[in-house]
Write a protein that holds these residues in place. Structure first.
Motif, PDB file in Angstrom:
ATOM      1  N   LEU A 109      19.216 -10.389  67.428  1.00  0.00           N
ATOM      2  CA  LEU A 109      18.533  -9.223  66.865  1.00  0.00           C
ATOM      3  C   LEU A 109      19.562  -8.196  66.401  1.00  0.00           C
ATOM      4  O   LEU A 109      20.652  -8.086  66.984  1.00  0.00           O
ATOM      5  N   PRO A 110      19.238  -7.407  65.346  1.00  0.00           N
ATOM      6  CA  PRO A 110      20.151  -6.329  64.928  1.00  0.00           C
ATOM      7  C   PRO A 110      20.272  -5.280  66.034  1.00  0.00           C
ATOM      8  O   PRO A 110      19.382  -5.129  66.874  1.00  0.00           O
ATOM      9  N   ALA A 161      15.922  -2.735  54.269  1.00  0.00           N
ATOM     10  CA  ALA A 161      16.675  -3.123  55.461  1.00  0.00           C
ATOM     11  C   ALA A 161      16.204  -2.334  56.684  1.00  0.00           C
ATOM     12  O   ALA A 161      16.069  -2.893  57.779  1.00  0.00           O
ATOM     13  N   PHE A 162      15.940  -1.055  56.486  1.00  0.00           N
ATOM     14  CA  PHE A 162      15.469  -0.203  57.585  1.00  0.00           C
ATOM     15  C   PHE A 162      14.143  -0.736  58.135  1.00  0.00           C
ATOM     16  O   PHE A 162      13.955  -0.837  59.359  1.00  0.00           O
ATOM     17  N   ILE A 163      13.227  -1.092  57.224  1.00  0.00           N
ATOM     18  CA  ILE A 163      11.928  -1.620  57.645  1.00  0.00           C
ATOM     19  C   ILE A 163      12.101  -2.958  58.364  1.00  0.00           C
ATOM     20  O   ILE A 163      11.490  -3.209  59.416  1.00  0.00           O
ATOM     21  N   GLY A 164      12.940  -3.836  57.790  1.00  0.00           N
ATOM     22  CA  GLY A 164      13.149  -5.148  58.389  1.00  0.00           C
ATOM     23  C   GLY A 164      13.743  -5.058  59.788  1.00  0.00           C
ATOM     24  O   GLY A 164      13.299  -5.746  60.711  1.00  0.00           O
ATOM     25  N   ILE A 165      14.750  -4.206  59.959  1.00  0.00           N
ATOM     26  CA  ILE A 165      15.376  -4.056  61.274  1.00  0.00           C
ATOM     27  C   ILE A 165      14.398  -3.437  62.270  1.00  0.00           C
ATOM     28  O   ILE A 165      14.344  -3.837  63.445  1.00  0.00           O
ATOM     29  N   THR A 166      13.595  -2.470  61.798  1.00  0.00           N
ATOM     30  CA  THR A 166      12.604  -1.843  62.671  1.00  0.00           C
ATOM     31  C   THR A 166      11.607  -2.877  63.177  1.00  0.00           C
ATOM     32  O   THR A 166      11.261  -2.904  64.373  1.00  0.00           O
ATOM     33  N   ASP A 179      14.817  -9.009  59.313  1.00  0.00           N
ATOM     34  CA  ASP A 179      15.975  -8.392  58.657  1.00  0.00           C
ATOM     35  C   ASP A 179      16.357  -9.169  57.394  1.00  0.00           C
ATOM     36  O   ASP A 179      16.674  -8.585  56.353  1.00  0.00           O
ATOM     37  N   ASP A 180      16.302 -10.502  57.476  1.00  0.00           N
ATOM     38  CA  ASP A 180      16.678 -11.348  56.335  1.00  0.00           C
ATOM     39  C   ASP A 180      15.606 -11.324  55.246  1.00  0.00           C
ATOM     40  O   ASP A 180      15.930 -11.372  54.058  1.00  0.00           O
ATOM     41  N   TRP A 181      14.346 -11.267  55.654  1.00  0.00           N
ATOM     42  CA  TRP A 181      13.267 -11.140  54.671  1.00  0.00           C
ATOM     43  C   TRP A 181      13.401  -9.822  53.896  1.00  0.00           C
ATOM     44  O   TRP A 181      13.115  -9.764  52.696  1.00  0.00           O
ATOM     45  N   ALA A 182      13.840  -8.780  54.604  1.00  0.00           N
ATOM     46  CA  ALA A 182      14.059  -7.487  53.942  1.00  0.00           C
ATOM     47  C   ALA A 182      15.146  -7.607  52.879  1.00  0.00           C
ATOM     48  O   ALA A 182      15.020  -7.067  51.773  1.00  0.00           O
ATOM     49  N   ALA A 183      16.217  -8.340  53.205  1.00  0.00           N
ATOM     50  CA  ALA A 183      17.293  -8.537  52.235  1.00  0.00           C
ATOM     51  C   ALA A 183      16.800  -9.343  51.035  1.00  0.00           C
ATOM     52  O   ALA A 183      17.181  -9.073  49.893  1.00  0.00           O
ATOM     53  N   LEU A 184      15.937 -10.331  51.288  1.00  0.00           N
ATOM     54  CA  LEU A 184      15.383 -11.141  50.195  1.00  0.00           C
ATOM     55  C   LEU A 184      14.510 -10.280  49.282  1.00  0.00           C
ATOM     56  O   LEU A 184      14.582 -10.383  48.045  1.00  0.00           O
ATOM     57  N   PHE A 185      13.689  -9.427  49.880  1.00  0.00           N
ATOM     58  CA  PHE A 185      12.872  -8.503  49.088  1.00  0.00           C
ATOM     59  C   PHE A 185      13.763  -7.592  48.250  1.00  0.00           C
ATOM     60  O   PHE A 185      13.479  -7.319  47.077  1.00  0.00           O
ATOM     61  N   ALA A 186      14.852  -7.119  48.856  1.00  0.00           N
ATOM     62  CA  ALA A 186      15.776  -6.222  48.146  1.00  0.00           C
ATOM     63  C   ALA A 186      16.364  -6.902  46.920  1.00  0.00           C
ATOM     64  O   ALA A 186      16.526  -6.280  45.862  1.00  0.00           O
ATOM     65  N   SER A 187      16.672  -8.198  47.030  1.00  0.00           N
ATOM     66  CA  SER A 187      17.243  -8.918  45.878  1.00  0.00           C
ATOM     67  C   SER A 187      16.245  -8.973  44.723  1.00  0.00           C
ATOM     68  O   SER A 187      16.634  -8.858  43.557  1.00  0.00           O
ATOM     69  N   GLY A 188      14.958  -9.140  45.031  1.00  0.00           N
ATOM     70  CA  GLY A 188      13.931  -9.127  43.984  1.00  0.00           C
ATOM     71  C   GLY A 188      13.833  -7.783  43.314  1.00  0.00           C
ATOM     72  O   GLY A 188      13.682  -7.687  42.083  1.00  0.00           O
ATOM     73  N   PHE A 189      13.957  -6.719  44.099  1.00  0.00           N
ATOM     74  CA  PHE A 189      13.887  -5.367  43.533  1.00  0.00           C
ATOM     75  C   PHE A 189      15.097  -5.091  42.641  1.00  0.00           C
ATOM     76  O   PHE A 189      14.975  -4.439  41.607  1.00  0.00           O
ATOM     77  N   ILE A 190      16.255  -5.602  43.041  1.00  0.00           N
ATOM     78  CA  ILE A 190      17.460  -5.429  42.229  1.00  0.00           C
ATOM     79  C   ILE A 190      17.276  -6.108  40.869  1.00  0.00           C
ATOM     80  O   ILE A 190      17.660  -5.567  39.826  1.00  0.00           O
ATOM     81  N   LEU A 191      16.678  -7.302  40.867  1.00  0.00           N
ATOM     82  CA  LEU A 191      16.429  -8.016  39.603  1.00  0.00           C
ATOM     83  C   LEU A 191      15.472  -7.217  38.713  1.00  0.00           C
ATOM     84  O   LEU A 191      15.660  -7.146  37.494  1.00  0.00           O
ATOM     85  N   TYR A 192      14.457  -6.631  39.317  1.00  0.00           N
ATOM     86  CA  TYR A 192      13.504  -5.817  38.543  1.00  0.00           C
ATOM     87  C   TYR A 192      14.205  -4.602  37.937  1.00  0.00           C
ATOM     88  O   TYR A 192      14.014  -4.277  36.757  1.00  0.00           O
ATOM     89  N   ASN A 193      15.058  -3.945  38.720  1.00  0.00           N
ATOM     90  CA  ASN A 193      15.806  -2.798  38.202  1.00  0.00           C
ATOM     91  C   ASN A 193      16.764  -3.210  37.093  1.00  0.00           C
ATOM     92  O   ASN A 193      17.039  -2.438  36.173  1.00  0.00           O
TER      93      ASN A 193
END
Length: 289
Positions: A109-110, A161-166, A179-193
């Motif tokens: 766990l983180p 990341a904050f939500i995933g770790i929480t 935590d890893d699912w949060a990072a995966l979601f973040a990668s999708g948001f980066i692509l959208y941006n």
């Protein structure tokens, strides 16, 4: 302060900030068992290189016109923006690949203290976004706008990341992968941006008309010049931080060619004095009926 100096100063701010954050996130992710933070560090590292590209683009695009580039070097800026988007897409792909691998791999766990680090990062990145975006609006810089969106995407990935770790800490064993699912979601948001950054730069390269407010301002200033009776066509294309204008101005059809020529120069001078972001201004004189 000139637009170029304002943009350069904002870019140095991004470079220094991203360097500090990349180190902070990387160390916190490694010692805090958080891949979401490590993913954040990867993005901040690519942000450093992209900010250097933005700095180069701003300096190069503001070089004065020469024999081979009569309209200046402004088109280098959207080209640099395309490269910045490439960096974003690359970082998003790396984050997504590593996240998927970590989701299927058991890990600890983180650490709870990583939430404090993330909270501070979120506040700083949102402040950075607002500051750099303000400078991009002031200077009409597309690459600086892309740099600002780097800060916003970084803030969003940190929120994820904050939500995933929480979630991982609250539910405990069995939820380590949140935590890893949060990072995966973040990668999708980066692509959208990446698309949001790419689209305006493409519009600039293609001379898409997006400047109705500026056209209205040009017409209002033109009407204030004695001898200019009206305006007709007004075409604008953006190049770097400058806007090049082709304007048809209506004058008395009975005046001489020289008088019309002098009026065109007078109008050009007034427009460039009143609207500082204008570059080349070409005036075509039309006789009134």
């Amino acid at each position: 302060m000139t637009s170029e100096k304002t943009a350069i100063k904002a870019t140095y701010f991004s470079i220094i900030g991203n360097t500090c954050l990349a180190i902070t996130k990387g160390l916190a992710g490694i010692f805090g068992n958080s891949y979401a933070l490590i993913a954040d560090a990867i993005e901040s590292t690519t942000d450093i290189f992209s900010s250097f590209l933005v700095l180069f683009g701003i300096k190069y695009s503001n070089k004065p016109a020469d024999e081979n580039h009569p309209y200046g070097h402004g088109r280098a800026e959207p080209l640099i923006t395309f490269l910045v988007v490439g960096f974003l897409i690359t970082s998003a792909t790396i984050i997504a690949y590593e996240s998927i691998g970590n989701i299927t791999t058991p890990h600890e766990l983180p650490k709870p203290w990583t939430l404090i680090v993330l909270g501070a990062i979120i506040l700083w990145k949102e402040f950075s976004f607002r500051l750099v975006m303000k400078r991009s609006v002031e200077t009409h810089s597309s690459s600086l706008k892309a740099d600002a969106w780097h800060h916003r995407s970084d803030a969003i990935t940190s929120v994820a990341a904050f939500i995933g770790i929480t979630i991982a800490l609250f539910f405990g064993k069995g939820y380590e992968s949140a935590d890893d699912w949060a990072a995966l979601f973040a990668s999708g948001f980066i692509l959208y941006n990446s698309y949001l950054i790419f689209r305006p730069a493409l519009s600039e390269i293609m001379d898409e008309h997006l400047y109705d407010d500026l056209v209205e301002n040009i017409r209002n200033v033109s009407h204030s010049v004695e001898g200019i009776m009206d305006t007709e066509k007004c075409f604008i294309r953006k190049s770097g931080m400058k806007f090049h204008v082709d304007l048809h101005a209506v004058v008395d059809g009975k005046i001489s060619v020289k008088e019309g020529h002098d009026l065109a120069h007078k109008l050009k001078d007034v427009l460039r004095a009143e609207i500082l972001e204008l570059g080349h201004v070409l005036i075509h004189i039309e006789p009134s009926e």
